[in-house]
Design a protein around this motif. Structure first.
Motif, PDB file in Angstrom:
ATOM      1  N   ASN A  42      -7.245  -9.239  -1.946  1.00  0.00           N
ATOM      2  CA  ASN A  42      -8.349  -8.388  -2.400  1.00  0.00           C
ATOM      3  C   ASN A  42      -8.833  -7.458  -1.291  1.00  0.00           C
ATOM      4  O   ASN A  42      -9.298  -6.351  -1.563  1.00  0.00           O
ATOM      5  CB  ASN A  42      -9.505  -9.253  -2.897  1.00  0.00           C
ATOM      6  N   GLN A  43      -8.708  -7.904  -0.042  1.00  0.00           N
ATOM      7  CA  GLN A  43      -9.096  -7.061   1.087  1.00  0.00           C
ATOM      8  C   GLN A  43      -8.026  -6.040   1.443  1.00  0.00           C
ATOM      9  O   GLN A  43      -8.262  -5.170   2.290  1.00  0.00           O
ATOM     10  CB  GLN A  43      -9.385  -7.938   2.300  1.00  0.00           C
ATOM     11  N   LEU A  94      -7.583 -18.547   0.117  1.00  0.00           N
ATOM     12  CA  LEU A  94      -7.454 -17.551   1.186  1.00  0.00           C
ATOM     13  C   LEU A  94      -6.426 -16.473   0.870  1.00  0.00           C
ATOM     14  O   LEU A  94      -6.592 -15.313   1.264  1.00  0.00           O
ATOM     15  CB  LEU A  94      -7.099 -18.249   2.498  1.00  0.00           C
ATOM     16  N   CYS A  95      -5.353 -16.824   0.171  1.00  0.00           N
ATOM     17  CA  CYS A  95      -4.357 -15.797  -0.195  1.00  0.00           C
ATOM     18  C   CYS A  95      -4.978 -14.732  -1.088  1.00  0.00           C
ATOM     19  O   CYS A  95      -4.768 -13.516  -0.883  1.00  0.00           O
ATOM     20  CB  CYS A  95      -3.174 -16.451  -0.899  1.00  0.00           C
ATOM     21  N   LYS A 148      -1.595  -4.465   6.368  1.00  0.00           N
ATOM     22  CA  LYS A 148      -2.173  -3.780   5.218  1.00  0.00           C
ATOM     23  C   LYS A 148      -1.118  -3.561   4.143  1.00  0.00           C
ATOM     24  O   LYS A 148       0.019  -3.161   4.431  1.00  0.00           O
ATOM     25  CB  LYS A 148      -2.765  -2.440   5.630  1.00  0.00           C
ATOM     26  N   LEU A 149      -1.514  -3.829   2.920  1.00  0.00           N
ATOM     27  CA  LEU A 149      -0.609  -3.648   1.790  1.00  0.00           C
ATOM     28  C   LEU A 149      -0.534  -2.176   1.409  1.00  0.00           C
ATOM     29  O   LEU A 149      -1.528  -1.446   1.514  1.00  0.00           O
ATOM     30  CB  LEU A 149      -1.097  -4.458   0.588  1.00  0.00           C
ATOM     31  N   PRO A 150       0.637  -1.693   0.987  1.00  0.00           N
ATOM     32  CA  PRO A 150       0.700  -0.323   0.439  1.00  0.00           C
ATOM     33  C   PRO A 150      -0.050  -0.253  -0.878  1.00  0.00           C
ATOM     34  O   PRO A 150      -0.294  -1.258  -1.549  1.00  0.00           O
ATOM     35  CB  PRO A 150       2.206  -0.075   0.247  1.00  0.00           C
ATOM     36  N   ASP A 151      -0.424   0.979  -1.234  1.00  0.00           N
ATOM     37  CA  ASP A 151      -1.184   1.165  -2.469  1.00  0.00           C
ATOM     38  C   ASP A 151      -0.353   0.710  -3.669  1.00  0.00           C
ATOM     39  O   ASP A 151       0.853   0.989  -3.763  1.00  0.00           O
ATOM     40  CB  ASP A 151      -1.573   2.633  -2.641  1.00  0.00           C
TER      41      ASP A 151
END
Length: 275
Positions: free
Chosen positions: A118-119, A112-113, A128-131
């Motif tokens: 990947n999403q 799951l991590c 949300k992760l930064p670019d």
């Protein structure tokens, strides 16, 4: 003070469980129930640690354990429960019947991590992760390469247009002409060049001027003598001397020599061009 160890771990079996050991553990728990894991190995006749017996029963030997792969619905439930509870695996396992906390923990760390990353979401904060800077640099490199390709295409198109325009402009060079020498033309009295005619006319004009000067001298002499009009008639009818004709003829010959030299230079120049 720390917690006391459950056993001395001397003379105990290590490694995977044997089927005989699983049968002894299940029989004891059915007869006496769960609990008292420290004293269980001695009572059941097992050479194992109490913690190992507990984990073996809770994760593998329980009758209500759900076997098989975790379904997509269970994935969504685990993700939602983790966003609320965090890493409290026993509480998450209590909401999912038939699954153990150890199984859910292992499934989270292994599958799951990676799925959430990947999403584009952080598995710890569920944001949300930064670019990624590496991805940003790749994007910039792609943009630069695209710009360079566009510039190269524009330059190639401009060069093609220039080449086509240069091809359309046709320059016609003059055709070479063959020059014939003047010495091959037969020279007669009737075929005189312009230079010879001009020179002859100049010689004639000089002779006329000399005649006028002679006539004027004769008129002055006649006026002194008193002849008047008859003297003019006589001077106008005077024929030039033989000496003046010889001078004119010599000048004419000199002009012809100059023309011959000029023609010889022209012939040599034409021959050099033809060569």
């Amino acid at each position: 003070m720390g917690r006391a160890p459950c056993c001395s771990k001397v003379g105990l079996h290590r490694g995977p469980w044997l089927p005989r050991e699983d049968a002894l553990l299940t029989k004891y728990i059915r007869d006496h129930g769960e609990g008292q894991w420290r004293s269980l190995p001695k009572r059941a006749g097992l050479l194992r640690c109490g913690k190992s017996c507990r984990l073996r029963w809770m994760n593998y030997l329980r009758p209500d354990i759900k076997r098989g792969n975790i379904t997509p619905d269970e994935d969504d439930l685990i993700i939602r429960m983790h966003s609320l509870l965090g890493n409290r695996w026993s509480l998450i396992a209590g909401r999912i019947p038939g699954r153990t906390d150890n199984e859910i923990k292992n499934y989270w760390n292994t599958h799951l991590c990676k799925k959430l990353r990947n999403q584009g979401t952080d598995p710890n904060t569920h944001k949300k992760l930064p670019d990624d800077p590496a991805k940003e640099s790749e994007k910039k490199k792609k943009k630069r390469s695209d710009k360079r390709k566009k510039k190269n295409r524009a330059e190639s198109e401009s060069e093609r247009n220039r080449a086509e325009s240069e091809k359309k402009i046709l320059v016609y060079l003059p055709k070479p002409t063959r020059v014939t020498s003047l010495s091959s033309i037969p020279r007669t009295d009737s075929t005189l060049t312009l230079n010879s005619i001009n020179s002859y006319s100049a010689a004639a004009s000089t002779s006329k001027e000399k005649e006028k000067e002679v006539n004027l001298e004769g008129e002055n002499q006649n006026d002194d003598n008193g002849f008047g009009f008859f003297g003019e008639m006589e001077c106008s009818s005077v024929i030039p001397d033989h000496g003046t004709l010889e001078k004119v003829y010599e000048e004419y010959l000199q002009l012809l020599k100059v023309e011959e030299n000029h023609d010889h230079d022209l012939d040599s120049f034409a021959e050099s061009l033809l060569a």
